[in-house]
Each structure stands twice: as C-alpha cells, then as structure tokens.
Scaffold this motif. Sequence first.
Motif, PDB file in Angstrom:
ATOM      1  N   VAL A 121       0.818  -1.200   0.000  1.00  0.00           N
ATOM      2  CA  VAL A 121       0.000   0.000   0.000  1.00  0.00           C
ATOM      3  C   VAL A 121       0.855   1.254   0.000  1.00  0.00           C
ATOM      4  CG1 VAL A 121      -1.660   1.346   1.330  1.00  0.00           C
ATOM      5  CG2 VAL A 121      -1.943  -1.129   1.125  1.00  0.00           C
ATOM      6  N   SER A 122       1.872   1.290   0.850  1.00  0.00           N
ATOM      7  CA  SER A 122       2.624   2.532   1.023  1.00  0.00           C
ATOM      8  C   SER A 122       3.329   2.950  -0.259  1.00  0.00           C
ATOM      9  CB  SER A 122       3.638   2.381   2.161  1.00  0.00           C
ATOM     10  OG  SER A 122       4.550   1.326   1.892  1.00  0.00           O
ATOM     11  N   ASN A 123       4.014   2.026  -0.923  1.00  0.00           N
ATOM     12  CA  ASN A 123       4.754   2.380  -2.131  1.00  0.00           C
ATOM     13  C   ASN A 123       3.826   2.817  -3.255  1.00  0.00           C
ATOM     14  OD1 ASN A 123       7.230   1.852  -0.983  1.00  0.00           O
ATOM     15  ND2 ASN A 123       7.313  -0.257  -1.707  1.00  0.00           N
ATOM     16  N   THR A 124       2.765   2.060  -3.457  1.00  0.00           N
ATOM     17  CA  THR A 124       1.850   2.379  -4.544  1.00  0.00           C
ATOM     18  C   THR A 124       1.147   3.706  -4.289  1.00  0.00           C
ATOM     19  OG1 THR A 124       1.482   0.024  -4.914  1.00  0.00           O
ATOM     20  CG2 THR A 124      -0.085   1.541  -5.911  1.00  0.00           C
ATOM     21  N   MET A 125       0.639   3.888  -3.079  1.00  0.00           N
ATOM     22  CA  MET A 125      -0.097   5.105  -2.788  1.00  0.00           C
ATOM     23  C   MET A 125       0.822   6.322  -2.777  1.00  0.00           C
ATOM     24  SD  MET A 125      -3.052   4.140  -2.947  1.00  0.00           S
ATOM     25  CE  MET A 125      -3.741   5.764  -2.682  1.00  0.00           C
ATOM     26  N   ARG A 126       2.113   6.127  -2.477  1.00  0.00           N
ATOM     27  CA  ARG A 126       3.048   7.245  -2.555  1.00  0.00           C
ATOM     28  C   ARG A 126       3.135   7.742  -3.998  1.00  0.00           C
ATOM     29  NH1 ARG A 126       7.405   9.356   0.136  1.00  0.00           N
ATOM     30  NH2 ARG A 126       7.283   7.775   1.752  1.00  0.00           N
ATOM     31  N   ILE A 127       3.215   6.798  -4.941  1.00  0.00           N
ATOM     32  CA  ILE A 127       3.270   7.181  -6.350  1.00  0.00           C
ATOM     33  C   ILE A 127       1.975   7.868  -6.758  1.00  0.00           C
ATOM     34  CG2 ILE A 127       3.335   6.285  -8.714  1.00  0.00           C
ATOM     35  CD1 ILE A 127       5.274   4.172  -7.790  1.00  0.00           C
ATOM     36  N   VAL A 128       0.843   7.303  -6.356  1.00  0.00           N
ATOM     37  CA  VAL A 128      -0.450   7.901  -6.698  1.00  0.00           C
ATOM     38  C   VAL A 128      -0.541   9.312  -6.131  1.00  0.00           C
ATOM     39  CG1 VAL A 128      -2.945   7.747  -6.368  1.00  0.00           C
ATOM     40  CG2 VAL A 128      -1.629   5.675  -6.870  1.00  0.00           C
ATOM     41  N   ASP A 129      -0.188   9.469  -4.860  1.00  0.00           N
ATOM     42  CA  ASP A 129      -0.274  10.787  -4.220  1.00  0.00           C
ATOM     43  C   ASP A 129       0.651  11.784  -4.912  1.00  0.00           C
ATOM     44  OD1 ASP A 129      -2.099   9.831  -2.427  1.00  0.00           O
ATOM     45  OD2 ASP A 129      -0.661   9.543  -0.801  1.00  0.00           O
ATOM     46  N   ASP A 130       1.866  11.344  -5.261  1.00  0.00           N
ATOM     47  CA  ASP A 130       2.818  12.251  -5.890  1.00  0.00           C
ATOM     48  C   ASP A 130       2.350  12.659  -7.286  1.00  0.00           C
ATOM     49  OD1 ASP A 130       4.395  12.110  -3.664  1.00  0.00           O
ATOM     50  OD2 ASP A 130       5.826  10.674  -4.494  1.00  0.00           O
ATOM     51  N   ALA A 190      -0.136  16.765 -10.746  1.00  0.00           N
ATOM     52  CA  ALA A 190      -1.235  17.069 -11.668  1.00  0.00           C
ATOM     53  C   ALA A 190      -2.096  18.211 -11.141  1.00  0.00           C
ATOM     54  CB  ALA A 190      -2.083  15.821 -11.891  1.00  0.00           C
ATOM     55  N   THR A 191      -2.373  18.204  -9.844  1.00  0.00           N
ATOM     56  CA  THR A 191      -3.202  19.260  -9.264  1.00  0.00           C
ATOM     57  C   THR A 191      -2.529  20.621  -9.388  1.00  0.00           C
ATOM     58  OG1 THR A 191      -4.223  17.724  -7.685  1.00  0.00           O
ATOM     59  CG2 THR A 191      -4.305  20.063  -7.143  1.00  0.00           C
ATOM     60  N   SER A 192      -1.216  20.642  -9.186  1.00  0.00           N
ATOM     61  CA  SER A 192      -0.484  21.905  -9.255  1.00  0.00           C
ATOM     62  C   SER A 192      -0.424  22.458 -10.669  1.00  0.00           C
ATOM     63  CB  SER A 192       0.947  21.713  -8.729  1.00  0.00           C
ATOM     64  OG  SER A 192       0.937  21.343  -7.367  1.00  0.00           O
ATOM     65  N   LEU A 211      -2.369  21.232 -13.529  1.00  0.00           N
ATOM     66  CA  LEU A 211      -3.575  21.132 -14.357  1.00  0.00           C
ATOM     67  C   LEU A 211      -4.805  21.710 -13.684  1.00  0.00           C
ATOM     68  CD1 LEU A 211      -3.138  17.497 -15.772  1.00  0.00           C
ATOM     69  CD2 LEU A 211      -2.496  19.663 -16.848  1.00  0.00           C
ATOM     70  N   GLU A 212      -4.659  22.104 -12.404  1.00  0.00           N
ATOM     71  CA  GLU A 212      -5.779  22.692 -11.661  1.00  0.00           C
ATOM     72  C   GLU A 212      -7.008  21.780 -11.675  1.00  0.00           C
ATOM     73  OE1 GLU A 212      -6.457  26.569 -13.259  1.00  0.00           O
ATOM     74  OE2 GLU A 212      -4.587  27.397 -12.459  1.00  0.00           O
ATOM     75  N   ILE A 213      -6.778  20.523 -11.306  1.00  0.00           N
ATOM     76  CA  ILE A 213      -7.889  19.569 -11.304  1.00  0.00           C
ATOM     77  C   ILE A 213      -8.509  19.417  -9.918  1.00  0.00           C
ATOM     78  CG2 ILE A 213      -7.078  18.257 -13.299  1.00  0.00           C
ATOM     79  CD1 ILE A 213      -5.915  16.204 -11.383  1.00  0.00           C
ATOM     80  N   ASP A 214      -8.271  20.413  -9.050  1.00  0.00           N
ATOM     81  CA  ASP A 214      -8.916  20.392  -7.740  1.00  0.00           C
ATOM     82  C   ASP A 214     -10.186  21.226  -7.729  1.00  0.00           C
ATOM     83  OD1 ASP A 214      -7.567  22.756  -8.080  1.00  0.00           O
ATOM     84  OD2 ASP A 214      -6.791  22.862  -6.039  1.00  0.00           O
ATOM     85  N   ASP A 215     -10.663  21.599  -8.923  1.00  0.00           N
ATOM     86  CA  ASP A 215     -11.932  22.302  -9.046  1.00  0.00           C
ATOM     87  C   ASP A 215     -13.062  21.395  -8.568  1.00  0.00           C
ATOM     88  OD1 ASP A 215     -14.467  22.775 -10.951  1.00  0.00           O
ATOM     89  OD2 ASP A 215     -13.453  24.686 -10.620  1.00  0.00           O
ATOM     90  N   GLU A 216     -14.036  21.954  -7.882  1.00  0.00           N
ATOM     91  CA  GLU A 216     -15.126  21.148  -7.302  1.00  0.00           C
ATOM     92  C   GLU A 216     -15.871  20.349  -8.365  1.00  0.00           C
ATOM     93  OE1 GLU A 216     -19.107  21.680  -4.468  1.00  0.00           O
ATOM     94  OE2 GLU A 216     -17.849  23.409  -4.977  1.00  0.00           O
ATOM     95  N   ALA A 217     -16.103  20.950  -9.529  1.00  0.00           N
ATOM     96  CA  ALA A 217     -16.812  20.244 -10.596  1.00  0.00           C
ATOM     97  C   ALA A 217     -16.052  19.011 -11.051  1.00  0.00           C
ATOM     98  CB  ALA A 217     -17.044  21.185 -11.784  1.00  0.00           C
ATOM     99  N   ILE A 218     -14.722  19.092 -11.025  1.00  0.00           N
ATOM    100  CA  ILE A 218     -13.897  17.955 -11.425  1.00  0.00           C
ATOM    101  C   ILE A 218     -13.866  16.896 -10.333  1.00  0.00           C
ATOM    102  CG2 ILE A 218     -11.540  17.223 -11.971  1.00  0.00           C
ATOM    103  CD1 ILE A 218     -11.120  19.857 -13.396  1.00  0.00           C
TER     104      ILE A 218
END
Length: 281
Positions: A168-177, A182-184, A186-193
């Motif tokens: 879990v830790s290794n995989t989720m680290r990659i996902v989180d990173d 992407a959020t920084s 592509l600005e995909i933290d918009d509520e609609a997204i």
Amino acid sequence: MTITGILNNNAVIANDHDRSEVIVFGTGVGFKARRGDTVDEQKIQSVYVNNVEGLALTKHQIPVNILQTVNDIFSLAREKGVEDLSDAIFFSLSDHLHASVQRRLRGIELSNPFLYELEMYFPQEWSAAMDSREIIRQNLQIEFGKDELGYIALHLLAENKLVESVGVSNTMRIVDDIMAIATSNLEIDDEAILNSFRYNRLLTHVKLFAYRFLRDEQLEDGAEIQLSQLLGNQFDTELNCIHLIRDYLEERYHKKISNQEILYLAIHFKTCRLAKSPNKL
C-alpha cells in the motif's frame, strides 16, 4: 424511507431521512406504490445511496434498465466472492455502462489495454465481468466483447485491491505524488472535477499505472509512437505535466515511462479537465 419516484415494480427512488437520495431494489417494492408512501422494508433486497454530486436519479440521467443491470451484476459479483462493492462503485459502473451502451449503438468500440493484468491479478472481478455478458444481453439486448467486459471488471475493483499485491505505502506514494503534480499544473482540484465520474476514472487509471510501474509491467510500445502526431497541440498542457511526472519518477525510481503509458495518462488528464467549465480550461 419515503418513496419519491417509481422506476418499475421492483425498483423505487426514496429519501432516507438524513441520508442522500437512495435507490431501492426488491421484488414488488414498487408494485402499486405511490410517491409519499413508505418503502415496505420486508421487500428490500438492496439499497444504494446516491452521494454523487449532480446525479439526480429523479431526472433519470441513468435509465432504469442500466441501474437494474448493474444491480444484477453486483449480485453475481458477490456470489463470486467480490467484496467491498460500494455505493460509489454502483453509480460509477452505472454511468460507465450507460456510456458504453451509447457508444455501442453508434458503432464505437474501445480497446482495453488492461485485459491481461485484470485476468491475471484479479480473477474474481474478471470472472464476474465475463459472466455479466449474459446479464447485459438479456437486460439490454447488447452483446459486449472482452474489451468492454474488462472495463466492468476494472470498475468492480475496490481501491485496496489495486495496491495490495505490491504494498500500500509504495503504490499510494506514487499515486499521491502524481496527483499532487497534476493538481499543481492542471488545476484539477476544481469542485466540478473532484465530484465527477471522470475524476474517479482518472484515479483508477493512476492507481493501475502505479501498480504496473512498481511491478515493471508497463504497457509496451508497439510500433514507434510519435506522441505529437497522435495527440497534436491540444494536449500540450497535459503532456507538459506528464513530463514533470516522468522526470520525477525517473529520478526517484530510475525507471522510464513508456510512450504508451504517457498516451493514456494524457487522455485521462484531458478527459478529467473537460469536467470543468470549458471557458476555464
């Protein structure tokens, strides 16, 4: 629970006090029922809570035959030992199946690059999806091939199943990173997204990518792929972001990302961003 809509004799929409809108399945639960009636609890076989922003069951955004089909697929999947079939998975799969049917009616078929790993690593979900072919044929009068059925298997996967084999830790680290980059960019933290099915699909794809990446089982490039020719300049923003992700992963894990993986990441990022108002892209 108070009935707010009748879908058919065996399915109703209801309000469950403090919970969100729910869909209730059960033999005869809608027979002779009317809006405002209390749901007969003795007839309830399954209940799914609709917590999806913008999805109003009362407006029939997803047809009842699709919802019934997914309920039948869930029953089959549970018989085969598939666990953690959440309400979110129910509505996500319903949305996906509805889109798949519409594509099929227009003669559009999508290839599925995950068939091998789904069959190899997730046999219960794979078996349930393959056996759902007959349910879909009977309920919707449509015959799906392995590619579309494979996407059903992908939707049936609980989040923990995507990461348990490699840690879990290794995989989720990659996902989180990846998602942080992407959020920084592509600005995909918009509520609609964040409240869209497209975002859930993006997360699923990124989790599977991380799963493959750590196991050295990335999608292989076939013929020489020229990404600029395939994607054109409409994907420049996404590709710039993925190049940052590529550089980060190469530096940290000393592994390269195949062009095939970059291609699918770009498409998923673009699709996700389209959930935002076009004039903000």
